[in-house]
Scaffold this motif. Structure first.
Motif, PDB file in Angstrom:
ATOM      1  N   THR A 328       0.909  -1.389  -0.156  1.00  0.00           N
ATOM      2  CA  THR A 328      -0.104   0.510  -0.242  1.00  0.00           C
ATOM      3  C   THR A 328       0.942   1.263   0.318  1.00  0.00           C
ATOM      4  O   THR A 328       0.728   1.979  -0.622  1.00  0.00           O
ATOM      5  N   SER A 401     -10.598   2.421   1.584  1.00  0.00           N
ATOM      6  CA  SER A 401     -10.136   1.672   2.648  1.00  0.00           C
ATOM      7  C   SER A 401      -9.288   0.339   2.075  1.00  0.00           C
ATOM      8  O   SER A 401      -9.377   0.412   1.480  1.00  0.00           O
ATOM      9  N   GLU A 404      -7.793  -5.862   3.688  1.00  0.00           N
ATOM     10  CA  GLU A 404      -9.025  -6.332   5.006  1.00  0.00           C
ATOM     11  C   GLU A 404     -10.395  -6.079   4.722  1.00  0.00           C
ATOM     12  O   GLU A 404     -10.787  -4.981   4.615  1.00  0.00           O
ATOM     13  N   PRO A 405     -11.416  -6.295   5.006  1.00  0.00           N
ATOM     14  CA  PRO A 405     -12.736  -6.570   4.602  1.00  0.00           C
ATOM     15  C   PRO A 405     -13.373  -5.359   5.275  1.00  0.00           C
ATOM     16  O   PRO A 405     -12.353  -5.476   6.696  1.00  0.00           O
ATOM     17  N   ASP A 427     -13.278   1.558  -1.124  1.00  0.00           N
ATOM     18  CA  ASP A 427     -13.107   0.116  -0.645  1.00  0.00           C
ATOM     19  C   ASP A 427     -13.033  -0.638  -1.663  1.00  0.00           C
ATOM     20  O   ASP A 427     -13.252  -1.464  -2.381  1.00  0.00           O
ATOM     21  N   GLN A 431      -4.108  -6.610  -4.186  1.00  0.00           N
ATOM     22  CA  GLN A 431      -2.802  -7.518  -3.400  1.00  0.00           C
ATOM     23  C   GLN A 431      -1.388  -7.020  -3.725  1.00  0.00           C
ATOM     24  O   GLN A 431      -1.241  -5.713  -5.087  1.00  0.00           O
ATOM     25  N   THR A 432      -0.624  -7.160  -2.462  1.00  0.00           N
ATOM     26  CA  THR A 432       1.277  -7.598  -3.579  1.00  0.00           C
ATOM     27  C   THR A 432       1.137  -7.544  -5.132  1.00  0.00           C
ATOM     28  O   THR A 432       1.856  -7.136  -5.513  1.00  0.00           O
ATOM     29  N   GLU A 433       0.731  -8.926  -5.284  1.00  0.00           N
ATOM     30  CA  GLU A 433       0.636  -9.310  -6.659  1.00  0.00           C
ATOM     31  C   GLU A 433       0.679  -9.061  -7.503  1.00  0.00           C
ATOM     32  O   GLU A 433       0.760  -8.578  -9.164  1.00  0.00           O
ATOM     33  N   THR A 516      -6.611 -15.520  -7.128  1.00  0.00           N
ATOM     34  CA  THR A 516      -6.151 -13.773  -6.284  1.00  0.00           C
ATOM     35  C   THR A 516      -5.597 -14.915  -5.041  1.00  0.00           C
ATOM     36  O   THR A 516      -5.540 -14.727  -4.270  1.00  0.00           O
ATOM     37  N   GLY A 532     -12.149 -13.117   1.924  1.00  0.00           N
ATOM     38  CA  GLY A 532     -10.697 -13.497   3.040  1.00  0.00           C
ATOM     39  C   GLY A 532     -10.220 -14.895   2.044  1.00  0.00           C
ATOM     40  O   GLY A 532     -11.057 -15.128   1.116  1.00  0.00           O
ATOM     41  N   ARG A 533      -8.741 -14.891   2.657  1.00  0.00           N
ATOM     42  CA  ARG A 533      -8.761 -16.102   2.425  1.00  0.00           C
ATOM     43  C   ARG A 533      -8.035 -17.217   2.368  1.00  0.00           C
ATOM     44  O   ARG A 533      -9.551 -17.739   3.075  1.00  0.00           O
ATOM     45  N   ASN A 539      -5.486 -12.690   8.667  1.00  0.00           N
ATOM     46  CA  ASN A 539      -4.604 -10.889   8.289  1.00  0.00           C
ATOM     47  C   ASN A 539      -4.695  -9.957   9.678  1.00  0.00           C
ATOM     48  O   ASN A 539      -5.977 -10.648  10.095  1.00  0.00           O
ATOM     49  N   ARG A 544      -0.886  -9.094   6.174  1.00  0.00           N
ATOM     50  CA  ARG A 544      -0.996 -10.407   5.885  1.00  0.00           C
ATOM     51  C   ARG A 544       0.070 -11.210   5.972  1.00  0.00           C
ATOM     52  O   ARG A 544       1.500 -11.113   6.320  1.00  0.00           O
TER      53      ARG A 544
HETATM   54  C1  WTA Z   1      -6.682  -9.308   1.645  1.00  0.00           C
HETATM   55  C2  WTA Z   1      -3.048  -5.243   0.806  1.00  0.00           C
HETATM   56  C3  WTA Z   1     -10.890  -7.131   1.519  1.00  0.00           C
HETATM   57  C4  WTA Z   1      -7.281 -10.301   0.862  1.00  0.00           C
HETATM   58  C5  WTA Z   1      -3.447  -4.113  -0.576  1.00  0.00           C
HETATM   59  C6  WTA Z   1      -6.198  -9.855  -0.098  1.00  0.00           C
HETATM   60  C7  WTA Z   1      -8.729  -6.885   1.122  1.00  0.00           C
HETATM   61  C8  WTA Z   1      -4.956  -9.785   0.769  1.00  0.00           C
HETATM   62  C9  WTA Z   1      -9.422  -5.882   0.779  1.00  0.00           C
HETATM   63  C10 WTA Z   1      -3.550  -9.038  -0.035  1.00  0.00           C
HETATM   64  C11 WTA Z   1      -9.927  -4.818   0.455  1.00  0.00           C
HETATM   65  C12 WTA Z   1      -6.606  -6.512   0.540  1.00  0.00           C
HETATM   66  N1  WTA Z   1     -11.784  -5.960   0.966  1.00  0.00           N
HETATM   67  N2  WTA Z   1      -9.826  -8.005   1.463  1.00  0.00           N
HETATM   68  N3  WTA Z   1     -10.628  -4.525   0.233  1.00  0.00           N
HETATM   69  N4  WTA Z   1      -7.967  -5.320   0.169  1.00  0.00           N
HETATM   70  N5  WTA Z   1      -7.362  -7.610   1.519  1.00  0.00           N
HETATM   71  O1  WTA Z   1      -0.918  -8.568  -0.746  1.00  0.00           O
HETATM   72  O2  WTA Z   1      -6.860 -11.140   1.663  1.00  0.00           O
HETATM   73  O3  WTA Z   1      -0.897  -7.216   1.657  1.00  0.00           O
HETATM   74  O4  WTA Z   1      -5.532 -10.567  -0.389  1.00  0.00           O
HETATM   75  O5  WTA Z   1      -2.094  -6.144   0.227  1.00  0.00           O
HETATM   76  O6  WTA Z   1      -5.811  -8.645   2.179  1.00  0.00           O
HETATM   77  O7  WTA Z   1      -3.004  -8.597   1.868  1.00  0.00           O
HETATM   78  P1  WTA Z   1      -1.722  -7.578   0.905  1.00  0.00           P
END
Ligand code: WTA
Length: 667
Positions: A328, A401, A404-405, A427, A431-433, A516, A532-533, A539, A544
């Protein structure tokens, strides 16, 4: 996926009547320029369709609009999800730091680039684009003199200070690859990442300062570097001026080195597909993955989402509360705002220091127009009480936002109390990827439903897949796992030094799709709800973590025979880490052992991964083939003992009652 590994079933897609739809607040259009970049939702649908039907034409236009290529590209995209060889803007040449700094500095040298809001409210400063260019060049020169060459990786272990951003850009200026390690990671984690990335230079600070507390940053680096013989140099920024241990010949002071070199150095010409950075993220095995992003594709994703999701315009002040140690911060503290030439607020502190009004005061002080944060901070501030929100925040028109949810009641609080019903909430799911947002509302355009990340960004074609059959579930009102059908510019290209792992984690799970790792539903209106995962991820406060990584840390203790870690719901942090351990010597079952184990995780990963509770149990619930059934542990923790399901496949079903007994005894 085996039964032992799957997360609990998620709630079904809400019924239409249970969900409120919010339209863009009218006041949104009385702020800023008064106009969003797009006309309306139809305009989004039209562009979205174009981005899916003709991605080459769509992205070629956007890339040329948003980035400055030193040499234009002819091939917009080559490769496929099936073969894992995606390349974008193939023949193009460009430099990331030039795009983030030079082109704005030439046009507008006095415009604010970084607004540094220090831990102590009185200590910040503003850095203009003109100054930023000079600072970036000076550090780039230093790195070059240290022997850093194009394609080398440089590790950054820095707190949230402007020098972190300067370091990012200095590295990219000379064609090197940054590998940022979140400064909350332990020396062991830092060491693993430095070694895996083969970084020869580490950039750090003497100390960090956060929430009024000092953090011995350089000490942690020293500890890590004891086991990194290949690191030749360590560049140290003086943040607090404290005495720090020094290794002659290896350690250099930032302020001394930058005095030696010119204030301009030409940016290195990079191919679109040259690596831009590595960022380590947890995997489903213990070893973190060095997710690799490349130059043009990632930058296009950052700039495009900055422009359309946050509706960034020239005079905006953008405030992302995320740390540069996570994706982020990479994309929305550094790249998106700077690519678009606006001011980015770099916040060193915490939302609770010196008091719970801090974010709101920062927003007023700098006239912030877009604010972006994880729900965990919002839960904390909501709980602290509305009396802390005394600020007007008149310029605020977008509230983001991430991570996470966001629960509906937190969403509504954000909307009513922070945004005063005048700001549009986005919202953003990514992801990182994915590099940048993939499912998200567009500010000023998309009607939203609290808890839903809403609709796909341009070029993203989501598929909901039935995890059992592996078939795509077409149409609306479906629930399954989330995948994407088409490649997009900012997708990660590989896992550093482990391309097979990349293929197996993301592209080979459902052939022809990017997987994902998240469960998701698509409701009757095509809105996406992220569940969620579905792997063994937890989380915690938007961080993560992988249960396997925490288990590996616990097993490092000589006391532990076996360990299983699960995430359980937590009102404040979203999820909390709970650990179950079987000890080699059962007579060691005491409070000290539990404390030691928590310390072990802090030491080996970092404080943010520490288990909230440790349960010592006689044995773990395992299938006859030895697979740990975490599902049973999760159910016991959430009080669902009645619905444990079939436990007859366990090698010792009697262990379940013993675990229940232990959990009850502790609570
Ligand atoms: C979760 C963070 C719900 C999801 C940007 C994803 C979310 C993981 C949301 C990635 C959202 C990220 N609502 N869940 N708006 N944004 N996630 O790599 O499970 O640290 O796969 O990237 O966070 O986490 P990462």
């Amino acid at each position: 996926m085996s039964e032992g590994d799957s997360n609990p079933p998620q709630p079904a897609v809400p019924e239409a009547h249970e969900v409120d739809t919010y339209h863009v607040p009218k006041a949104f259009f009385s702020k800023g320029t008064g106009k969003a970049h797009l006309k309306d939702l139809d305009h989004y649908h039209e562009l979205y369709k174009h981005s899916i039907d003709d991605p080459h034409a769509f992205w070629a236009k956007l890339a040329r609009e948003l980035l400055t290529f030193e040499r234009d590209f002819q091939t917009v995209h080559s490769g496929s999800l099936t073969n894992g060889d995606n390349a974008w803007f193939v023949e193009g040449r460009l430099n990331a730091s030039y795009n983030c700094v030079d082109r704005h500095a030439f046009k507008n040298p006095n415009k604010a680039a970084i607004i540094y809001e220090a831990d102590e409210p009185s200590e910040g400063r503003t850095i203009t684009y003109g100054e930023l260019l000079r600072e970036v060049c000076r550090v780039a020169y230093v790195l070059q003199q240290m022997g850093v060459k194009k394609g080398d990786t440089v590790a950054i272990y820095l707190p949230m200070i402007p020098e972190a951003i300067i370091a990012f850009l200095a590295i990219t200026r000379i064609g090197a690859i940054h590998s940022v390690v979140f400064a909350g990671f332990s020396s062991d984690s830092l060491k693993d990442r430095v070694i895996d990335a083969r970084s020869k230079v580490v950039i750090t600070a003497d100390e960090g300062k956060r929430g009024g507390k000092l953090i011995g940053t350089k000490k942690i680096v020293d500890e890590a570097l004891k086991k990194c013989p290949d690191v030749k140099h360590c560049l140290v920024y003086r943040r607090t001026g404290t005495e720090v241990p020094w290794t002659e010949g290896r350690d250099f002071w930032w302020h001394e080195e930058v005095e030696k070199w010119p204030n301009y150095i030409a940016p290195e010409s990079m191919s679109s597909e040259d690596p831009l950075f590595l960022l380590y993220t947890s995997g489903s095995t213990g070893k973190p993955k060095g997710v690799m992003h490349t130059t043009a594709g990632y930058l296009v994703g950052a700039a495009a989402t900055g422009k359309y999701v946050f509706d960034i315009h020239d005079d905006d002040v953008f405030f992302c509360g995320g740390d540069v140690g996570w994706i982020t911060g990479h994309t929305y503290v550094v790249y998106a705002p700077l690519l678009l030439g606006v001011a980015s607020v770099v916040f060193e502190g915490t939302p609770a220091y010196p008091n719970f009004s801090r974010y709101w005061e920062v927003i007023d002080k700098h006239n912030v127009s877009q604010f972006y944060v994880a729900p965990t901070a919002l839960r904390l501030l909501k709980r602290a009480g509305d009396e802390h929100i005394k600020s007007e925040m008149n310029n605020l028109r977008v509230l983001g936002s991430v991570g996470e949810p966001i629960a509906a009641e937190v969403w509504k609080w954000y909307h009513e109390k922070v945004g005063k019903e005048e700001a549009h909430i986005v919202d953003t799911y990514w992801q990182t990827e994915t590099g940048s947002h993939v499912i998200t509302p567009l500010a000023g355009i998309t009607s939203t439903k609290p808890g839903s990340a809403s609709l796909p960004f341009f070029g993203i074609e989501p598929a909901i897949i039935d995890p059992v059959s592996g078939e795509e579930l077409k149409g609306n009102d479906v629930e399954g796992v989330l995948a994407f059908k088409q490649p997009w510019p900012s997708m990660a290209r590989t896992v550093w030094g482990a391309h097979k792992r990349y293929m197996d984690t993301y592209l080979n799970v459902y052939k022809g799709f990017y997987f994902t790792g998240d469960g998701a539903g698509r409701d009757h209106e095509g809105y996406y709800w992220i569940r969620g995962r579905v792997d063994d991820g937890v989380n915690v406060s938007g961080h993560r973590l992988s249960t396997a990584e925490i288990e590996a840390a616990l097993i490092e203790s000589p006391l532990v025979a076996e360990a299983a870690v699960v995430g359980v719901h937590d009102d404040l942090t979203g999820q909390a880490v709970n650990a179950f351990v079987a000890l080699k010597d059962p007579s060691q079952d005491n409070d000290q052992t539990k404390k030691d184990l928590i310390l072990q995780v802090r030491k080996s990963i970092g404080p943010f991964a520490a288990p909230k509770a440790v349960f010592v149990i006689p044995d773990l619930p395992k299938t006859r083939s030895g697979k740990i059934m975490r599902r049973i542990l999760r159910k016991i923790l959430s009080g669902e003992e009645e619905s444990l399901g079939d436990t007859s496949t366990l090698s010792d079903p009697a262990v379940v009652d013993k675990i229940i007994e232990r959990v009850h005894a502790v609570r």
